[in-house]
Design a protein around this motif. Structure first.
Motif, PDB file in Angstrom:
ATOM      1  N   SER A 256       0.854  -1.189   0.000  1.00 14.71           N
ATOM      2  CA  SER A 256       0.000   0.000   0.000  1.00 14.71           C
ATOM      3  C   SER A 256       0.885   1.232   0.000  1.00 14.71           C
ATOM      4  O   SER A 256       1.994   1.223   0.552  1.00 14.71           O
ATOM      5  CB  SER A 256      -0.924   0.012   1.223  1.00 14.71           C
ATOM      6  N   GLN A 257       0.379   2.301  -0.619  1.00 22.71           N
ATOM      7  CA  GLN A 257       1.120   3.548  -0.729  1.00 22.71           C
ATOM      8  C   GLN A 257       0.213   4.733  -0.451  1.00 22.71           C
ATOM      9  O   GLN A 257      -1.007   4.647  -0.620  1.00 22.71           O
ATOM     10  CB  GLN A 257       1.673   3.732  -2.160  1.00 22.71           C
ATOM     11  N   SER A 258       0.839   5.843  -0.079  1.00 25.17           N
ATOM     12  CA  SER A 258       0.132   7.118  -0.032  1.00 25.17           C
ATOM     13  C   SER A 258       1.125   8.209  -0.379  1.00 25.17           C
ATOM     14  O   SER A 258       2.338   8.041  -0.225  1.00 25.17           O
ATOM     15  CB  SER A 258      -0.486   7.379   1.348  1.00 25.17           C
ATOM     16  N   GLY A 259       0.606   9.324  -0.889  1.00 28.13           N
ATOM     17  CA  GLY A 259       1.502  10.411  -1.256  1.00 28.13           C
ATOM     18  C   GLY A 259       0.803  11.430  -2.112  1.00 28.13           C
ATOM     19  O   GLY A 259      -0.418  11.635  -2.001  1.00 28.13           O
ATOM     20  N   THR A 260       1.568  12.079  -2.992  1.00 29.04           N
ATOM     21  CA  THR A 260       1.016  13.085  -3.883  1.00 29.04           C
ATOM     22  C   THR A 260       1.482  12.810  -5.309  1.00 29.04           C
ATOM     23  O   THR A 260       2.570  12.269  -5.538  1.00 29.04           O
ATOM     24  CB  THR A 260       1.429  14.512  -3.487  1.00 29.04           C
ATOM     25  N   PHE A 261       0.643  13.194  -6.273  1.00 31.33           N
ATOM     26  CA  PHE A 261       0.888  12.927  -7.692  1.00 31.33           C
ATOM     27  C   PHE A 261       0.705  14.225  -8.463  1.00 31.33           C
ATOM     28  O   PHE A 261      -0.294  14.921  -8.292  1.00 31.33           O
ATOM     29  CB  PHE A 261      -0.097  11.865  -8.194  1.00 31.33           C
ATOM     30  N   ASN A 262       1.684  14.552  -9.307  1.00 38.64           N
ATOM     31  CA  ASN A 262       1.629  15.778 -10.092  1.00 38.64           C
ATOM     32  C   ASN A 262       1.012  15.485 -11.453  1.00 38.64           C
ATOM     33  O   ASN A 262       1.529  14.667 -12.218  1.00 38.64           O
ATOM     34  CB  ASN A 262       3.031  16.365 -10.253  1.00 38.64           C
ATOM     35  N   LEU A 263      -0.077  16.168 -11.778  1.00 37.01           N
ATOM     36  CA  LEU A 263      -0.836  15.873 -12.990  1.00 37.01           C
ATOM     37  C   LEU A 263      -0.369  16.642 -14.221  1.00 37.01           C
ATOM     38  O   LEU A 263      -0.894  16.438 -15.306  1.00 37.01           O
ATOM     39  CB  LEU A 263      -2.320  16.162 -12.750  1.00 37.01           C
ATOM     40  N   SER A 264       0.607  17.544 -14.067  1.00 40.05           N
ATOM     41  CA  SER A 264       1.006  18.386 -15.188  1.00 40.05           C
ATOM     42  C   SER A 264       2.512  18.579 -15.228  1.00 40.05           C
ATOM     43  O   SER A 264       3.152  18.800 -14.190  1.00 40.05           O
ATOM     44  CB  SER A 264       0.317  19.750 -15.104  1.00 40.05           C
ATOM     45  N   LEU A 265       3.084  18.511 -16.433  1.00 38.76           N
ATOM     46  CA  LEU A 265       4.499  18.808 -16.607  1.00 38.76           C
ATOM     47  C   LEU A 265       4.752  20.302 -16.735  1.00 38.76           C
ATOM     48  O   LEU A 265       5.885  20.755 -16.644  1.00 38.76           O
ATOM     49  CB  LEU A 265       5.022  18.109 -17.869  1.00 38.76           C
ATOM     50  N   VAL A 266       3.707  21.076 -16.961  1.00 44.02           N
ATOM     51  CA  VAL A 266       3.854  22.508 -17.196  1.00 44.02           C
ATOM     52  C   VAL A 266       3.677  23.292 -15.903  1.00 44.02           C
ATOM     53  O   VAL A 266       4.584  23.974 -15.430  1.00 44.02           O
ATOM     54  CB  VAL A 266       2.849  22.986 -18.267  1.00 44.02           C
ATOM     55  N   THR A 267       2.476  23.209 -15.322  1.00 45.21           N
ATOM     56  CA  THR A 267       2.167  23.885 -14.066  1.00 45.21           C
ATOM     57  C   THR A 267       1.925  22.826 -12.999  1.00 45.21           C
ATOM     58  O   THR A 267       1.032  21.991 -13.164  1.00 45.21           O
ATOM     59  CB  THR A 267       0.918  24.771 -14.207  1.00 45.21           C
ATOM     60  N   PRO A 268       2.701  22.819 -11.909  1.00 44.20           N
ATOM     61  CA  PRO A 268       2.530  21.777 -10.886  1.00 44.20           C
ATOM     62  C   PRO A 268       1.094  21.697 -10.382  1.00 44.20           C
ATOM     63  O   PRO A 268       0.485  22.708 -10.032  1.00 44.20           O
ATOM     64  CB  PRO A 268       3.479  22.218  -9.762  1.00 44.20           C
ATOM     65  N   GLN A 269       0.535  20.484 -10.393  1.00 42.42           N
ATOM     66  CA  GLN A 269      -0.811  20.227  -9.884  1.00 42.42           C
ATOM     67  C   GLN A 269      -0.744  18.980  -9.010  1.00 42.42           C
ATOM     68  O   GLN A 269      -1.159  17.907  -9.417  1.00 42.42           O
ATOM     69  CB  GLN A 269      -1.797  20.029 -11.041  1.00 42.42           C
ATOM     70  N   TRP A 270      -0.217  19.127  -7.815  1.00 42.22           N
ATOM     71  CA  TRP A 270      -0.037  17.996  -6.914  1.00 42.22           C
ATOM     72  C   TRP A 270      -1.358  17.644  -6.239  1.00 42.22           C
ATOM     73  O   TRP A 270      -2.023  18.498  -5.668  1.00 42.22           O
ATOM     74  CB  TRP A 270       1.020  18.320  -5.863  1.00 42.22           C
ATOM     75  N   LYS A 271      -1.731  16.365  -6.344  1.00 45.03           N
ATOM     76  CA  LYS A 271      -2.977  15.875  -5.761  1.00 45.03           C
ATOM     77  C   LYS A 271      -2.670  14.665  -4.876  1.00 45.03           C
ATOM     78  O   LYS A 271      -1.823  13.841  -5.213  1.00 45.03           O
ATOM     79  CB  LYS A 271      -3.973  15.468  -6.855  1.00 45.03           C
ATOM     80  N   PRO A 272      -3.373  14.528  -3.753  1.00 42.28           N
ATOM     81  CA  PRO A 272      -3.136  13.372  -2.887  1.00 42.28           C
ATOM     82  C   PRO A 272      -3.648  12.079  -3.511  1.00 42.28           C
ATOM     83  O   PRO A 272      -4.638  12.084  -4.254  1.00 42.28           O
ATOM     84  CB  PRO A 272      -3.922  13.719  -1.615  1.00 42.28           C
ATOM     85  N   PHE A 273      -2.977  10.990  -3.215  1.00 43.20           N
ATOM     86  CA  PHE A 273      -3.412   9.690  -3.705  1.00 43.20           C
ATOM     87  C   PHE A 273      -3.175   8.618  -2.650  1.00 43.20           C
ATOM     88  O   PHE A 273      -2.343   8.761  -1.751  1.00 43.20           O
ATOM     89  CB  PHE A 273      -2.673   9.310  -5.001  1.00 43.20           C
ATOM     90  N   THR A 274      -3.922   7.549  -2.777  1.00 38.94           N
ATOM     91  CA  THR A 274      -3.653   6.303  -2.066  1.00 38.94           C
ATOM     92  C   THR A 274      -3.675   5.189  -3.109  1.00 38.94           C
ATOM     93  O   THR A 274      -4.353   5.306  -4.144  1.00 38.94           O
ATOM     94  CB  THR A 274      -4.678   6.015  -0.962  1.00 38.94           C
ATOM     95  N   ALA A 275      -2.940   4.124  -2.853  1.00 35.46           N
ATOM     96  CA  ALA A 275      -2.878   3.049  -3.834  1.00 35.46           C
ATOM     97  C   ALA A 275      -2.543   1.726  -3.164  1.00 35.46           C
ATOM     98  O   ALA A 275      -1.933   1.697  -2.095  1.00 35.46           O
ATOM     99  CB  ALA A 275      -1.832   3.357  -4.908  1.00 35.46           C
ATOM    100  N   ARG A 276      -2.971   0.669  -3.823  1.00 34.59           N
ATOM    101  CA  ARG A 276      -2.548  -0.678  -3.459  1.00 34.59           C
ATOM    102  C   ARG A 276      -1.987  -1.321  -4.717  1.00 34.59           C
ATOM    103  O   ARG A 276      -2.398  -0.990  -5.832  1.00 34.59           O
ATOM    104  CB  ARG A 276      -3.708  -1.516  -2.895  1.00 34.59           C
ATOM    105  N   GLN A 277      -1.040  -2.224  -4.521  1.00 31.82           N
ATOM    106  CA  GLN A 277      -0.352  -2.809  -5.667  1.00 31.82           C
ATOM    107  C   GLN A 277      -0.086  -4.287  -5.418  1.00 31.82           C
ATOM    108  O   GLN A 277       0.319  -4.683  -4.325  1.00 31.82           O
ATOM    109  CB  GLN A 277       0.969  -2.064  -5.905  1.00 31.82           C
ATOM    110  N   HIS A 278      -0.321  -5.080  -6.455  1.00 31.67           N
ATOM    111  CA  HIS A 278      -0.019  -6.509  -6.413  1.00 31.67           C
ATOM    112  C   HIS A 278       1.068  -6.777  -7.440  1.00 31.67           C
ATOM    113  O   HIS A 278       0.972  -6.345  -8.592  1.00 31.67           O
ATOM    114  CB  HIS A 278      -1.275  -7.328  -6.729  1.00 31.67           C
TER     115      HIS A 278
END
Length: 288
Positions: A85-107
């Motif tokens: 499991s993970q948590s953190g922030t994800f940037n949606l744009s290479l031009v203008t930073p748009q950091w959004k929180p996320f949670t994830a699970r991975q197999h």
């Protein structure tokens, strides 16, 4: 008063519709993700080696040998699967930073290499975008959808798509370090006293990444000269780095719990992932 009542009723209806869509989207997304995980497990291959033998690293480049001497102990069971499991922030744009929180699970499975990453990125309050990123039996895929229902476009296939997803699997192998051993199919080549090239192959896909090691002997960064990234609707090849930190001991191994992923663009570094591992659960060869 009638207007207020109408507004209240309309708001209640909208809230019910939203709740219904959210619940249905979560149910459908979960079912689809479980199906992908089942396909990943079905592609799993049998591995004959079940435990790490320290003798196998004797001929490796010095920084790689030092890494395994720190990260693993002789007799360590070979990892066949991982749930994290993970948590953190994800940037949606290479031009203008748009950091959004996320949670994830991975197999993850290590033989054959593959993973399913199931994330929820909070674009706006109460409006998550569900994202599945995966590499299964030589096929790469990326599927985002609002509430898990309304697709935002998807990519899937072989070629550079598959190559990019296998690249992610390989860079993240510091979380399942027995997958980096020569006995698991990885070929190491010396570069200098603090870095080495590692090559992995899976069916038609083969790639080489540069592993850089810190003063503590552990992997500090994994670099690709070119990885395909989506810029608008176009795939653009760019240098790509994964940086790891805050190693801790887990099931007898040293693994990092913090990571940052970066595109190297003509305008400079563009980080797009900053996350922490909050849970790691391994399936070992003798248990699978």
């Amino acid at each position: 008063m009638n207007i207020l009542k109408w507004f209240a009723v309309s708001l209640a209806v909208l809230m019910l519709v939203y709740a219904g869509l959210t619940a249905f989207g979560a149910w459908r997304w979960k079912a689809a993700t479980r199906a992908l995980e089942a396909a990943l497990d079905a592609a799993r291959l049998d591995g004959r080696i079940t435990r790490y033998d320290a003798a196998e690293i004797a001929g490796l480049p010095a920084p790689v040998r030092r890494y395994f001497e720190r990260a693993l102990s002789h007799g360590q069971p070979i990892i066949r699967s991982v749930d994290l499991s993970q948590s953190g922030t994800f940037n949606l744009s290479l031009v203008t930073p748009q950091w959004k929180p996320f949670t994830a699970r991975q197999h993850v499975t290590t033989a054959r290499p593959g993973f399913v990453w199931d994330a929820a990125i909070l674009m706006f309050p109460a409006l998550p975008v569900r994202v599945v990123d995966a590499y299964i039996a030589g096929i790469g895929m990326l599927r985002p959808a609002i509430l898990g229902l309304f697709a935002l476009g998807a990519v899937q296939g072989k070629g550079e798509i598959a190559r990019g997803e296998l690249m992610r699997y390989f860079a993240e192998a510091v979380w399942y370090p027995t997958a980096l051993l020569p006995s698991q199919g990885v070929v190491w080549q010396a570069v200098d006293d603090s870095s080495a090239h590692a090559t992995i192959s899976d069916g038609e896909v083969s790639l080489t990444l540069l592993f850089r090691f810190g003063a503590d002997g552990l992997v500090a960064e994994v670099h690709a000269d070119a990885r395909g990234g989506m810029v608008g609707n176009t795939v653009v090849m760019m240098p790509w780095d994964c940086r790891m930190s805050q190693y801790r001991r887990q099931d007898g191994m040293l693994v990092p719990v913090m990571g940052e992923v970066i595109w190297q663009t003509p305008q400079g570094e563009k980080p797009y992932y900053r996350g922490r591992i909050t849970r790691l659960a391994y399936g070992f060869a003798e248990e699978v």
